[in-house]
Design a protein around this motif. Structure first.
Motif, PDB file in Angstrom:
ATOM      1  N   LEU A   1     -17.920  20.232   0.649  1.00  0.00           N
ATOM      2  CA  LEU A   1     -19.696  20.422   2.289  1.00  0.00           C
ATOM      3  C   LEU A   1     -19.316  21.638   2.258  1.00  0.00           C
ATOM      4  O   LEU A   1     -18.508  22.576   2.732  1.00  0.00           O
TER       5      LEU A   1
ATOM      6  N   PHE B   1     -20.984  24.382   4.082  1.00  0.00           N
ATOM      7  CA  PHE B   1     -22.756  24.398   4.993  1.00  0.00           C
ATOM      8  C   PHE B   1     -23.325  26.280   5.239  1.00  0.00           C
ATOM      9  O   PHE B   1     -23.519  26.725   4.285  1.00  0.00           O
TER      10      PHE B   1
ATOM     11  N   ASP C   1     -23.740  29.045   7.266  1.00  0.00           N
ATOM     12  CA  ASP C   1     -22.736  29.685   7.628  1.00  0.00           C
ATOM     13  C   ASP C   1     -21.241  29.168   6.471  1.00  0.00           C
ATOM     14  O   ASP C   1     -20.635  27.957   6.501  1.00  0.00           O
TER      15      ASP C   1
ATOM     16  N   LEU D   1     -18.108  29.901   6.935  1.00  0.00           N
ATOM     17  CA  LEU D   1     -16.863  29.613   8.013  1.00  0.00           C
ATOM     18  C   LEU D   1     -16.196  29.013   6.796  1.00  0.00           C
ATOM     19  O   LEU D   1     -14.941  28.550   7.167  1.00  0.00           O
ATOM     20  N   LEU D   2     -15.467  30.772   6.607  1.00  0.00           N
ATOM     21  CA  LEU D   2     -14.647  30.754   6.059  1.00  0.00           C
ATOM     22  C   LEU D   2     -13.401  30.982   6.597  1.00  0.00           C
ATOM     23  O   LEU D   2     -13.377  31.160   8.035  1.00  0.00           O
ATOM     24  N   PHE D   3     -12.598  30.110   7.035  1.00  0.00           N
ATOM     25  CA  PHE D   3     -10.886  30.596   8.316  1.00  0.00           C
ATOM     26  C   PHE D   3     -10.527  31.610   7.804  1.00  0.00           C
ATOM     27  O   PHE D   3     -10.280  32.509   7.688  1.00  0.00           O
ATOM     28  N   PRO D   4     -10.964  32.249   9.316  1.00  0.00           N
ATOM     29  CA  PRO D   4     -10.847  33.510   9.246  1.00  0.00           C
ATOM     30  C   PRO D   4      -9.314  34.050   9.364  1.00  0.00           C
ATOM     31  O   PRO D   4      -9.158  35.667   9.191  1.00  0.00           O
ATOM     32  N   HIS D   5      -8.230  33.546   9.545  1.00  0.00           N
ATOM     33  CA  HIS D   5      -7.092  33.974   9.508  1.00  0.00           C
ATOM     34  C   HIS D   5      -6.488  33.896   7.786  1.00  0.00           C
ATOM     35  O   HIS D   5      -5.113  33.883   7.972  1.00  0.00           O
TER      36      HIS D   5
ATOM     37  N   HIS E   1      -6.386  26.211   0.337  1.00  0.00           N
ATOM     38  CA  HIS E   1      -6.270  25.086   1.464  1.00  0.00           C
ATOM     39  C   HIS E   1      -6.483  22.905   1.400  1.00  0.00           C
ATOM     40  O   HIS E   1      -6.211  22.496   1.241  1.00  0.00           O
ATOM     41  N   GLY E   2      -7.968  23.122   0.311  1.00  0.00           N
ATOM     42  CA  GLY E   2      -7.901  21.524   0.156  1.00  0.00           C
ATOM     43  C   GLY E   2      -7.001  21.357  -0.833  1.00  0.00           C
ATOM     44  O   GLY E   2      -6.100  20.550  -0.932  1.00  0.00           O
TER      45      GLY E   2
ATOM     46  N   ARG F   1      -3.986  22.313  -1.233  1.00  0.00           N
ATOM     47  CA  ARG F   1      -2.424  22.221  -0.504  1.00  0.00           C
ATOM     48  C   ARG F   1      -2.509  20.726   0.066  1.00  0.00           C
ATOM     49  O   ARG F   1      -1.696  19.959   0.008  1.00  0.00           O
TER      50      ARG F   1
ATOM     51  N   ARG G   1     -13.551  38.062   6.653  1.00  0.00           N
ATOM     52  CA  ARG G   1     -14.418  39.076   7.522  1.00  0.00           C
ATOM     53  C   ARG G   1     -14.751  40.229   6.612  1.00  0.00           C
ATOM     54  O   ARG G   1     -15.508  41.141   6.670  1.00  0.00           O
TER      55      ARG G   1
ATOM     56  N   ARG H   1     -14.316  26.899  -2.480  1.00  0.00           N
ATOM     57  CA  ARG H   1     -13.431  26.493  -1.310  1.00  0.00           C
ATOM     58  C   ARG H   1     -13.634  24.552  -1.865  1.00  0.00           C
ATOM     59  O   ARG H   1     -12.818  24.524  -1.710  1.00  0.00           O
ATOM     60  N   ALA H   2     -15.009  24.720  -1.294  1.00  0.00           N
ATOM     61  CA  ALA H   2     -15.448  22.928  -1.948  1.00  0.00           C
ATOM     62  C   ALA H   2     -14.881  22.321  -2.792  1.00  0.00           C
ATOM     63  O   ALA H   2     -15.316  21.231  -2.494  1.00  0.00           O
TER      64      ALA H   2
ATOM     65  N   HIS I   1     -15.106  24.498  11.719  1.00  0.00           N
ATOM     66  CA  HIS I   1     -13.651  24.935  11.116  1.00  0.00           C
ATOM     67  C   HIS I   1     -13.505  24.027  10.583  1.00  0.00           C
ATOM     68  O   HIS I   1     -12.530  23.557   9.582  1.00  0.00           O
TER      69      HIS I   1
ATOM     70  N   THR J   1     -12.803  18.064   5.693  1.00  0.00           N
ATOM     71  CA  THR J   1     -13.386  17.572   4.223  1.00  0.00           C
ATOM     72  C   THR J   1     -12.651  17.405   2.936  1.00  0.00           C
ATOM     73  O   THR J   1     -12.963  17.648   1.630  1.00  0.00           O
ATOM     74  N   LEU J   2     -12.280  18.666   3.518  1.00  0.00           N
ATOM     75  CA  LEU J   2     -11.063  19.053   1.765  1.00  0.00           C
ATOM     76  C   LEU J   2     -10.441  18.707   2.005  1.00  0.00           C
ATOM     77  O   LEU J   2      -9.409  19.112   0.520  1.00  0.00           O
TER      78      LEU J   2
ATOM     79  N   ARG K   1      -2.796  23.979  10.130  1.00  0.00           N
ATOM     80  CA  ARG K   1      -3.155  25.852   9.248  1.00  0.00           C
ATOM     81  C   ARG K   1      -4.195  25.316  10.057  1.00  0.00           C
ATOM     82  O   ARG K   1      -5.220  26.891   9.015  1.00  0.00           O
TER      83      ARG K   1
ATOM     84  N   LEU L   1      -6.467  29.538  14.540  1.00  0.00           N
ATOM     85  CA  LEU L   1      -7.149  29.865  14.997  1.00  0.00           C
ATOM     86  C   LEU L   1      -7.140  30.149  16.730  1.00  0.00           C
ATOM     87  O   LEU L   1      -7.634  30.890  17.492  1.00  0.00           O
TER      88      LEU L   1
ATOM     89  N   TRP M   1      -8.255  40.179  13.435  1.00  0.00           N
ATOM     90  CA  TRP M   1      -9.662  39.212  13.447  1.00  0.00           C
ATOM     91  C   TRP M   1     -10.751  39.937  13.584  1.00  0.00           C
ATOM     92  O   TRP M   1     -11.566  39.635  14.906  1.00  0.00           O
TER      93      TRP M   1
END
Lengths: 352, 276
Positions: free
Chosen positions: A77, A79, A81, A83-87, A96-97, A99, A130, A144-145, B176, B182-183, B193, B198, B276
């Protein structure tokens, strides 16, 4: 076993119930278009398992998804945006997927990095969310998707948060990725150009119901409702570009403003087409002779369906006064003029 | 041009002059500020700084400091381990009971600490709801032990962390977590994780607040845990006791109780906002 997506969904919403039948074959891209609040995103979220459905079934390659939680559906999926994981860095986002599928950290990172390199995103791998531009972030989000190799790809307005220029480039890349993706894809958009360029089939949704299904060209030619006409009422011609000249298979030759090479879609609005009763003189525009095949009121104006000498169909929008002035009738011969700068040129999917 | 449109004059300033704040507001705000700061300044001004080493080196102070550090630290760990999941539960979208639960969580904030102590006694006391059977079975009772100090500190500190983390969760873009699902990530994988990293700034802020509250806890502690040197006499209790026979020592310890959390807050402030 039926391969591809066969979904029949009922999702309750406060104002109405969304009831949609949706099919997409492997490799096929289906665009879900419709006005705001038609239930497009609701359908997508229900397919992904993020929205509870009141009933129906979602069969994907013979597997029933409707009873599975989101994390077991194998659905990618993206979106609006990124929506990358900011950390996490770009590569860790993509990993991520992998793992989550049980791959070890190292192996997941290596595969994620390989994917980013293949997509020429390698230099961005270690950057955080960022530090990426909107277009870069969205490309990473797409990577990523697709990294966990989903069986179905869902895109919810993936280009609408980007500025016009970035959008053009990202759309081109998206077309290539969709072409490579083996499974079915569903793309929600309200941009007719996205639908025309990216999709094999268009499903039009209004107030939770499917009002029309067809190829982009069919929907463009015969819009089922006023809304569809306004939304997808675009002229779409496919051809091969050499510089500023585009040759269509029908023999039609168009002059465009921006030089390109290879297979392209030429898109222009009916309102950008001028109509003349006799050949207009002395202008460097595309002048195309044709015959009137149909005429229908459209908003404040009139939409003309014109068959060109080469057989291509073009929509033109004129004022009722112009219809009277031109004395248009069935099979009237007429000339169409389109400025080169009004034609939007989009690279077609596949390697260029 | 439409006739009703007035052409913009050339060179006229577009920004209106900034309005002066009304004096009653300024006066009241200034008074509030003094109300808050003057006592703190008084503390610093009156503290016998020359006796700092002597006071802190004395046995009662050392015992109280060690006990406070240990209990407040342990209480903070418990608060984080239990509070983050509770906040997560409260902030869950479409959770119906959340309103009631949140009201319950807020109770220790508005409850007089002494009442909190009495409440804890009524449950864990030797004849209490749970303490009675526990004492009958094992002969052990919670009140008046260092564990009781920790229990009291968790009781008063937990709401600070829960509210802080819940606030962070509400500010979080929950999509998020949807993307993570979905992943292929399970709920637990997504929580550890994606959600937790966050939330880290909110957890840190809440933990510091809860820790500071635990460090300063007095009413519930003296009611529920008593005032035994070395086992339940924390720094605030020592301050209260010293006020009788050695006001100078009370001032030194008070400055410490005020200064340590303040320094920690200032150190962390820049860090979690700059991230961040």
């Amino acid at each position: 076993m039926v391969s591809g997506l066969r979904a029949s969904l009922r999702v309750p919403r406060p104002d109405f119930e969304v009831g949609v039948d949706l099919a997409a074959d492997p490799g096929e891209v289906v665009a879900l278009v419709g006005p705001n609040g038609a239930g497009k995103s609701t359908v997508l979220r229900a397919l992904a398992g993020l929205e509870p459905a009141a009933g129906g079934s979602i069969r994907l390659d013979g597997r029933e998804l409707a009873t599975l939680p989101a994390h077991r559906r194998r659905v990618g999926l993206v979106f609006q945006d990124p929506l990358l994981f900011p950390h996490l860095s770009a590569v860790d986002n993509v990993a991520h997927g992998l793992r989550s599928q049980g791959l070890r950290r190292r192996a997941a990172r290596e595969r994620a990095l390989a994917l980013l390199r293949r997509w020429e995103l390698g230099p961005l791998a270690d950057r955080g969310g960022r530090q990426l531009s909107g277009g870069e972030a969205q490309r990473v989000a797409l990577a990523r998707a697709l990294a966990p190799e989903p069986d179905l790809l869902l895109l919810d307005e993936p280009l609408s948060a980007l500025d016009a220029r970035t959008r053009l480039l990202t759309r081109g890349e998206l077309a290539v990725r969709l072409g490579e993706f083996a499974g079915p894809s569903v793309l929600v958009t309200h941009d007719p150009v996205d639908a025309a360029v990216l999709a094999d089939r268009v499903v039009v949704l209004e107030r939770g119901r499917v009002v029309q299904v067809g190829t982009p060209a069919e929907v463009t030619r015969r819009p089922a409702t006023d809304y569809v006409a306004r939304l997808v009422g675009l002229n779409l011609l496919r051809g091969r570009a050499e510089g500023t000249t585009v040759r269509c298979p029908s023999g039609l030759v168009l002059t465009v403003a921006a030089p390109v090479q290879g297979p392209v879609h030429c898109v222009f609005r009916p309102s950008a087409v001028s109509v003349f009763a006799s050949r207009p003189e002395g202008s460097p525009r595309n002048v195309l002779p044709g015959v009137l095949r149909g005429m229908a009121p459209h908003g404040d104006g009139v939409r003309l369906d014109v068959q060109l000498g080469t057989g291509d169909r073009v929509q033109a929008e004129v004022t009722p006064a112009a219809v009277a002035e031109l004395r248009l009738g069935a099979a009237s011969p007429l000339w169409l003029a389109v400025k080169a700068s009004e034609i939007q040129v989009e690279r077609a999917g596949g390697p260029i | 041009m439409r006739p009703d449109r007035v052409p913009a004059g050339r060179g006229t300033p577009l920004r209106p002059p900034r309005e002066r704040a009304p004096w009653p507001l300024l006066a009241a705000a200034g008074l509030a500020l003094l109300w808050l700061t003057v006592p703190l300044l008084g503390l610093v001004a009156r503290a016998p700084w020359a006796r700092l080493g002597e006071v802190l080196g004395s046995t009662p102070a050392r015992q109280a400091l060690a006990l406070s550090a240990g209990t407040a630290g342990l209480a903070t760990v418990v608060v984080v381990l239990l509070g983050v999941p509770l906040a997560w539960l409260l902030a869950r979208p479409r959770s119906r009971a959340a309103g009631w639960l949140r009201a319950l969580v807020t109770v220790p904030l508005i409850l007089p600490p002494v009442v909190g102590g009495v409440a804890l006694l009524s449950v864990w006391g030797r004849s209490g709801l749970l303490g009675g059977p526990l004492h009958d079975l094992t002969g052990w009772a919670l009140p008046f032990t260092p564990w009781a100090v920790v229990v009291a500190q968790v009781f008063v500190g937990l709401p600070f962390l829960v509210l802080s983390v819940e606030g962070s969760l509400r500010a979080l873009d929950r999509r998020h977590e949807e993307v993570s699902a979905t992943l292929g990530a399970t709920g637990w994988q997504t929580f550890t994780r994606v959600t937790l990293p966050l939330l880290a700034p909110g957890v840190l802020a809440g933990a510091v607040l809860a820790w500071a509250r635990a460090l300063g806890e007095f009413g519930a502690t003296i009611t529920f845990a008593g005032n035994f040197p070395g086992t339940t006499r924390t720094v605030p209790l020592q301050v209260y006791l010293s006020l009788e026979d050695d006001p100078g020592a009370a001032l030194v310890l008070s400055v410490l109780l005020m200064g340590v959390p303040l320094v920690v807050l200032l150190l962390l402030r820049g860090r979690w906002t700059a991230r961040w």
